[in-house]
Design a protein around this motif. Structure first.
Motif, PDB file in Angstrom:
ATOM      1  N   ILE A 134     -12.820  -3.627 -16.652  1.00  0.00           N
ATOM      2  CA  ILE A 134     -13.148  -2.393 -15.939  1.00  0.00           C
ATOM      3  C   ILE A 134     -12.020  -1.373 -16.135  1.00  0.00           C
ATOM      4  CG2 ILE A 134     -14.524  -3.592 -14.202  1.00  0.00           C
ATOM      5  CD1 ILE A 134     -12.138  -3.149 -12.263  1.00  0.00           C
ATOM      6  N   ASP A 135     -12.243  -0.161 -15.661  1.00  0.00           N
ATOM      7  CA  ASP A 135     -11.234   0.889 -15.786  1.00  0.00           C
ATOM      8  C   ASP A 135     -11.349   1.800 -14.576  1.00  0.00           C
ATOM      9  OD1 ASP A 135      -9.364   2.696 -16.679  1.00  0.00           O
ATOM     10  OD2 ASP A 135     -10.717   3.677 -18.082  1.00  0.00           O
ATOM     11  N   GLY A 136     -10.399   1.679 -13.678  1.00  0.00           N
ATOM     12  CA  GLY A 136     -10.515   2.383 -12.402  1.00  0.00           C
ATOM     13  C   GLY A 136      -9.492   3.484 -12.218  1.00  0.00           C
ATOM     14  N   SER A 137      -9.588   4.161 -11.090  1.00  0.00           N
ATOM     15  CA  SER A 137      -8.711   5.279 -10.787  1.00  0.00           C
ATOM     16  C   SER A 137      -7.285   4.816 -10.519  1.00  0.00           C
ATOM     17  CB  SER A 137      -9.220   6.021  -9.560  1.00  0.00           C
ATOM     18  OG  SER A 137     -10.486   6.545  -9.832  1.00  0.00           O
ATOM     19  N   GLN A 138      -6.353   5.679 -10.860  1.00  0.00           N
ATOM     20  CA  GLN A 138      -4.946   5.377 -10.631  1.00  0.00           C
ATOM     21  C   GLN A 138      -4.509   5.804  -9.238  1.00  0.00           C
ATOM     22  OE1 GLN A 138      -3.031   7.370 -13.899  1.00  0.00           O
ATOM     23  NE2 GLN A 138      -4.137   6.168 -15.400  1.00  0.00           N
ATOM     24  N   ILE A 139      -5.192   6.812  -8.705  1.00  0.00           N
ATOM     25  CA  ILE A 139      -4.910   7.244  -7.337  1.00  0.00           C
ATOM     26  C   ILE A 139      -5.837   6.474  -6.412  1.00  0.00           C
ATOM     27  CG2 ILE A 139      -5.065   9.182  -5.719  1.00  0.00           C
ATOM     28  CD1 ILE A 139      -4.346  11.070  -7.989  1.00  0.00           C
ATOM     29  N   MET A 140      -5.260   5.815  -5.398  1.00  0.00           N
ATOM     30  CA  MET A 140      -6.094   5.039  -4.479  1.00  0.00           C
ATOM     31  C   MET A 140      -5.701   5.358  -3.041  1.00  0.00           C
ATOM     32  SD  MET A 140      -6.123   1.396  -6.565  1.00  0.00           S
ATOM     33  CE  MET A 140      -7.666   0.745  -5.932  1.00  0.00           C
ATOM     34  N   SER A 141      -6.609   5.093  -2.134  1.00  0.00           N
ATOM     35  CA  SER A 141      -6.409   5.510  -0.744  1.00  0.00           C
ATOM     36  C   SER A 141      -5.324   4.686  -0.055  1.00  0.00           C
ATOM     37  CB  SER A 141      -7.712   5.387   0.027  1.00  0.00           C
ATOM     38  OG  SER A 141      -8.035   4.024   0.194  1.00  0.00           O
ATOM     39  N   ARG A 142      -4.806   5.213   1.015  1.00  0.00           N
ATOM     40  CA  ARG A 142      -3.746   4.551   1.772  1.00  0.00           C
ATOM     41  C   ARG A 142      -4.152   3.156   2.216  1.00  0.00           C
ATOM     42  NH1 ARG A 142       0.716   5.143   5.380  1.00  0.00           N
ATOM     43  NH2 ARG A 142       0.507   3.385   6.799  1.00  0.00           N
ATOM     44  N   SER A 143      -5.389   2.990   2.672  1.00  0.00           N
ATOM     45  CA  SER A 143      -5.857   1.693   3.176  1.00  0.00           C
ATOM     46  C   SER A 143      -5.660   0.577   2.164  1.00  0.00           C
ATOM     47  CB  SER A 143      -7.348   1.757   3.499  1.00  0.00           C
ATOM     48  OG  SER A 143      -7.604   2.689   4.482  1.00  0.00           O
ATOM     49  N   VAL A 144      -5.887   0.893   0.887  1.00  0.00           N
ATOM     50  CA  VAL A 144      -5.757  -0.123  -0.157  1.00  0.00           C
ATOM     51  C   VAL A 144      -4.372  -0.749  -0.106  1.00  0.00           C
ATOM     52  CG1 VAL A 144      -5.648  -0.469  -2.662  1.00  0.00           C
ATOM     53  CG2 VAL A 144      -7.445   0.975  -1.677  1.00  0.00           C
ATOM     54  N   PHE A 145      -3.354   0.098   0.093  1.00  0.00           N
ATOM     55  CA  PHE A 145      -1.986  -0.411   0.021  1.00  0.00           C
ATOM     56  C   PHE A 145      -1.476  -0.933   1.367  1.00  0.00           C
ATOM     57  CE2 PHE A 145      -2.648   2.568  -3.460  1.00  0.00           C
ATOM     58  CZ  PHE A 145      -2.574   1.642  -4.487  1.00  0.00           C
ATOM     59  N   GLU A 146      -2.179  -0.583   2.430  1.00  0.00           N
ATOM     60  CA  GLU A 146      -1.938  -1.280   3.691  1.00  0.00           C
ATOM     61  C   GLU A 146      -2.389  -2.722   3.529  1.00  0.00           C
ATOM     62  OE1 GLU A 146      -3.117   2.212   6.548  1.00  0.00           O
ATOM     63  OE2 GLU A 146      -3.803   0.257   7.343  1.00  0.00           O
ATOM     64  N   ALA A 147      -3.597  -2.873   2.980  1.00  0.00           N
ATOM     65  CA  ALA A 147      -4.173  -4.216   2.810  1.00  0.00           C
ATOM     66  C   ALA A 147      -3.371  -5.049   1.817  1.00  0.00           C
ATOM     67  CB  ALA A 147      -5.619  -4.094   2.350  1.00  0.00           C
ATOM     68  N   SER A 148      -2.900  -4.425   0.758  1.00  0.00           N
ATOM     69  CA  SER A 148      -2.207  -5.180  -0.291  1.00  0.00           C
ATOM     70  C   SER A 148      -0.788  -5.552   0.116  1.00  0.00           C
ATOM     71  CB  SER A 148      -2.149  -4.348  -1.571  1.00  0.00           C
ATOM     72  OG  SER A 148      -1.255  -3.262  -1.395  1.00  0.00           O
ATOM     73  N   GLY A 149      -0.300  -4.923   1.176  1.00  0.00           N
ATOM     74  CA  GLY A 149       1.070  -5.189   1.614  1.00  0.00           C
ATOM     75  C   GLY A 149       2.114  -4.287   0.981  1.00  0.00           C
ATOM     76  N   HIS A 150       1.680  -3.372   0.093  1.00  0.00           N
ATOM     77  CA  HIS A 150       2.677  -2.546  -0.596  1.00  0.00           C
ATOM     78  C   HIS A 150       3.350  -1.523   0.308  1.00  0.00           C
ATOM     79  CE1 HIS A 150       0.864  -4.279  -4.211  1.00  0.00           C
ATOM     80  NE2 HIS A 150       1.999  -3.991  -4.781  1.00  0.00           N
ATOM     81  N   ILE A 151       2.628  -1.019   1.300  1.00  0.00           N
ATOM     82  CA  ILE A 151       3.261  -0.031   2.177  1.00  0.00           C
ATOM     83  C   ILE A 151       4.412  -0.683   2.939  1.00  0.00           C
ATOM     84  CG2 ILE A 151       2.868   1.386   4.262  1.00  0.00           C
ATOM     85  CD1 ILE A 151       0.524   2.538   2.911  1.00  0.00           C
ATOM     86  N   GLU A 152       4.211  -1.932   3.336  1.00  0.00           N
ATOM     87  CA  GLU A 152       5.250  -2.625   4.089  1.00  0.00           C
ATOM     88  C   GLU A 152       6.315  -3.248   3.179  1.00  0.00           C
ATOM     89  OE1 GLU A 152       3.640  -5.419   6.884  1.00  0.00           O
ATOM     90  OE2 GLU A 152       5.656  -6.247   7.242  1.00  0.00           O
ATOM     91  N   ASN A 153       5.871  -3.884   2.087  1.00  0.00           N
ATOM     92  CA  ASN A 153       6.790  -4.755   1.339  1.00  0.00           C
ATOM     93  C   ASN A 153       7.303  -4.236   0.012  1.00  0.00           C
ATOM     94  OD1 ASN A 153       6.565  -6.905   3.239  1.00  0.00           O
ATOM     95  ND2 ASN A 153       4.541  -7.352   2.390  1.00  0.00           N
ATOM     96  N   PHE A 154       6.681  -3.190  -0.540  1.00  0.00           N
ATOM     97  CA  PHE A 154       7.035  -2.800  -1.897  1.00  0.00           C
ATOM     98  C   PHE A 154       8.206  -1.831  -1.869  1.00  0.00           C
ATOM     99  CE2 PHE A 154       6.076  -0.876  -6.141  1.00  0.00           C
ATOM    100  CZ  PHE A 154       6.246  -2.040  -6.856  1.00  0.00           C
ATOM    101  N   THR A 155       9.335  -2.337  -1.403  1.00  0.00           N
ATOM    102  CA  THR A 155      10.497  -1.475  -1.186  1.00  0.00           C
ATOM    103  C   THR A 155      11.721  -2.060  -1.868  1.00  0.00           C
ATOM    104  OG1 THR A 155      11.028  -2.672   0.827  1.00  0.00           O
ATOM    105  CG2 THR A 155       9.680  -0.712   1.080  1.00  0.00           C
ATOM    106  N   ASP A 156      12.655  -1.187  -2.199  1.00  0.00           N
ATOM    107  CA  ASP A 156      13.964  -1.607  -2.686  1.00  0.00           C
ATOM    108  C   ASP A 156      14.996  -1.191  -1.649  1.00  0.00           C
ATOM    109  OD1 ASP A 156      13.312  -2.806  -5.040  1.00  0.00           O
ATOM    110  OD2 ASP A 156      13.649  -1.040  -6.294  1.00  0.00           O
ATOM    111  N   PRO A 157      16.060  -1.997  -1.508  1.00  0.00           N
ATOM    112  CA  PRO A 157      17.130  -1.607  -0.574  1.00  0.00           C
ATOM    113  C   PRO A 157      18.002  -0.519  -1.219  1.00  0.00           C
ATOM    114  CG  PRO A 157      17.663  -3.705  -1.633  1.00  0.00           C
ATOM    115  CD  PRO A 157      16.309  -3.300  -2.140  1.00  0.00           C
ATOM    116  N   VAL A 158      18.238   0.572  -0.502  1.00  0.00           N
ATOM    117  CA  VAL A 158      19.098   1.627  -1.037  1.00  0.00           C
ATOM    118  C   VAL A 158      20.240   1.941  -0.083  1.00  0.00           C
ATOM    119  CG1 VAL A 158      17.362   2.784  -2.462  1.00  0.00           C
ATOM    120  CG2 VAL A 158      17.647   3.470  -0.096  1.00  0.00           C
TER     121      VAL A 158
END
Lengths: 483, 483
Positions: free
Chosen positions: B55-79
């Protein structure tokens, strides 16, 4: 549309979520194959044919790029916001709907305010009054790194080509005219995205920028090859003149050989997509309709159920872009034309093709309800654009027919797009294949086990012929030839 | 690297501008061909071979997607930010460099602060003191429409696959295990992008997610086909055991047949890219190293001049993703496994391939300085990955040899990637072709005009043979076979 959703052609992005943003669509497995094959055709019939160079650049580009290109200043839509409910609308669209007449999106804000007042236009949601017109920039802004450097998702792929031009010209030993091509995504933050693939916020463009010496637009080496191509040209958006490229040039419909040649390449390409060329036209744009960078512009348009649809914008951008990038970057982007050693800033003629819209138009022009045969639904796609080239169907699932079919399937599947189907009556299986445009169906029956032959059924004629299994690959390869 | 820049393989994005952001690179005409051919190989040897759906999907996705995937919470680097000069650094990297020991990027902020204090780490730019550690989310945020809805550029292509899974499974009549594949761009707002293609902010992934019934990981129909593949596995990151897939399973190096089968498909694919498999390994990751969603993880790594480089992350993500999307979207994403009619939420095993890094590794492993022949530089690319398959060279530019060469060129150029070169000595022209990996050079000479034969020179052996012009296409086609 129903077929697109049910058969895996395309469907809305993030559809399981309530906050799925409008204007984003996905290609399913069936649609993606059509898309990739259309891109292959574009590479073969436009890029390779003309000896163009293709590149693939980043979608995120620095702020300077869009200062130079004029997008920060000019790439805006007029918007109006209701002072009561806060709903926002694209001003030009709302006015057009109300007064039944198109107004250009570049109409100045104060003129728009005047029309809204004089026509007494109110908010369609709550009947509230509108505030004054403002401009909404359609680029998506992103911030890079912890210091949040300002950058943008490119609104057209060609900016990459302009910025990369100096290196590509030099490292690839360029000669003018030189076409540089790119296939990739662009992004426009539309205020009102339209249905399905027609006005997307994220979309595919296949762009070609032809860099040329403006003093040599009428000396083109390969011109004669295409001088007899049929072109349908409209100068008023109503009537169409059908001429050969040569006649178009002589009669003044086309400005020069370079433009004439590339419009011909484009027409030749689309004639191979299965689009009905009798329902297409090159529409010459008036001064008010042209993009802010274009001095000559033709839109290649196709007639569809939603009206005339622009598939390709053909713009003579002159040196607008290279000059802009030269000024802002303070780099001299002039190059040597090896034919006479002159140093010039090339002019640019572009073919800016919308891939998603082209797919929409191809699917619509291929769609066929066959009233003579039970209203069967057939997508009459060209074999080289069909998502699946051949279906492999055992007549029944016993007497060793499945096993034999599986063997044939695994021999064909690495080279061709195949579909194995053994469930349901043979008639229903044919229907399923026809609906997604599969040109050939191979049936394995009792005779196959005796003499190693199968029947091959043609989608459009429904005729069958018996073919040896050993000749299948050659038969299928031949069907993929484009000319 | 010099070759990459000078020969149109790849180069920095927006390079004419001073504000060009780091971590963005472009494929030039030469590199793009290699990239597209590598993707074709991936489609043929992984996607088609296994009957996956792409398949070939959109690169821009809604906020909910990344809440569910855990990226909003976990996809961070320490700075950490210097309190004096304001420079920002990735805390884990800076500490690793100072104390000479890797620390996991998921180390809690207070532990990082402690190390910085106890080790007395100061700002490398101005020797100032650092403030406390914070988290920097590596997703790029965008705002959609005039109401500025929050959305993100996807940091991994697989989220599209998870969100689209219900529709794809249903409309394509899916059966478990089912591989869904996607090739596309992902975006990570890296704090410190690394040189060239190795750590980009915008990059290509080719991802495959295999949806499976977790109770059937050891019953796989096609397993035997690949059970004798050679796999090199490292459990400690130092030593490597070379085993067949079967041995790896029996000895407990591999957890189950499903994982074993797909690692074998991957190894088989890379063995066809020209990468030296003796300099590769599947490294089993420890608990601290695995991504937040993975319960079993192998990295496919290749030895290069910059050390071991991860090309593919192979993660058993269990039902982490579908469960997350199910919860946030409030949709039931369970499906029927047709083999026993049970209703289950599938588990997922993924092969997440970095395309840009793979190209880097292929180019490096193909690079060869031939000390026996004037130190000629040769890229020994496989013919099906070479940017140009064949060069066409008139021996001299007189006596009708150019004209004859042009005819041969135009017969070959629509089917194959060709390069016509008539400038400089024949030796220099051979060198130019070798440097970009062209496997064959056709020379047109006096004899050609007599008997319609040309010499074909092989890049690696430098041997020449005489071949009839009428046999050239078949000769070149045969060279493109992968097995």
């Amino acid at each position: 549309m129903k077929l697109a959703l049910e058969k895996g052609f395309y469907f809305p992005s993030c559809e399981i979520y309530a906050d799925a943003p409008a204007g984003f669509w996905e290609y399913g497995p069936t649609g993606l194959k059509v898309k990739n094959k259309l891109i292959d055709l574009w590479r073969r019939e436009i890029v390779r044919r003309d000896g163009m160079l293709e590149i693939d650049g980043s979608q995120i580009m620095s702020r300077s790029v869009f200062e130079a290109s004029g997008h920060i200043e000019n790439f805006t839509d007029p918007v109006i916001k209701c002072t009561e409910c806060g709903s926002t609308f694209r001003a030009d669209r709302l006015i057009s709907e109300r007064i039944g007449k198109d107004i250009p999106e570049r109409t100045p804000n104060d003129e728009i305010d005047e029309i809204i007042n004089s026509e007494g236009i109110r908010c369609p949601s709550c009947k509230g009054k509108f505030g004054i017109t403002t401009r909404f920039n359609m680029m998506f802004r992103v911030e890079i790194g912890p210091s949040a450097e300002e950058a943008y998702l490119r609104p057209e792929t060609c900016q990459t080509i302009f910025v990369d031009f100096p290196r590509v010209y030099k490292t690839m030993r360029g000669k003018l005219p030189l076409g540089i091509a790119q296939l990739g995504k662009s992004f426009r933050n539309e205020i009102a995205p339209r249905q399905s693939l027609l006005r997307l916020r994220e979309f595919y463009q296949a762009e070609v920028e032809i860099f040329c010496n403006p003093s040599k637009l009428d000396s083109l080496p390969f011109f004669d090859e295409l001088s007899n191509t049929t072109l349908r040209i409209s100068t008023d958006g109503l009537s169409v003149e059908e001429v050969t490229t040569n006649e178009g040039l002589k009669g003044g419909l086309l400005p020069n050989k370079l433009v004439a040649y590339y419009l011909s390449i484009l027409a030749d390409f689309y004639s191979k997509t299965g689009i009905d060329m009798k329902r297409t036209r090159f529409r010459k744009l008036g001064e008010n309709e042209r993009a802010f960078y274009a001095s000559i512009a033709f839109d290649f348009e196709v007639e569809t159920s939603v009206g005339w649809l622009e598939l390709v914008a053909c713009n003579y951008r002159s040196d607008y872009d290279l000059r802009g990038h030269s000024t802002v970057s303070k780099q001299n982007l002039a190059v040597i034309d090896p034919s006479d050693q002159s140093k010039i800033l090339p002019h640019v003629f572009e073919l800016s093709m919308g891939i998603d819209r082209s797919i929409y138009a191809i699917l619509e022009h291929s769609f066929y309800e066959d009233s003579e045969h039970d209203d069967r639904v057939v997508l009459r796609l060209k074999p080289y654009l069909a998502p699946v080239l051949v279906g492999i169907l055992p007549l029944v699932n016993r007497n060793g027919l499945s096993e034999k079919s599986q063997i044939i399937h695994s021999e064909l599947k690495r080279e061709f797009d195949t579909y194995y189907d053994d469930s349901g009556s043979i008639g229903r299986r044919y229907r399923r294949l026809e609906q997604i445009g599969v040109p050939f169906a191979i049936t394995v029956d009792k005779i196959t086990l005796q003499d190693d032959s199968v029947t091959v059924r043609q989608r459009d004629t429904m005729q069958q012929e018996r073919i040896k299994v050993s000749s299948l690959k050659e038969y299928l390869r031949r069907s993929l030839q484009t000319s």
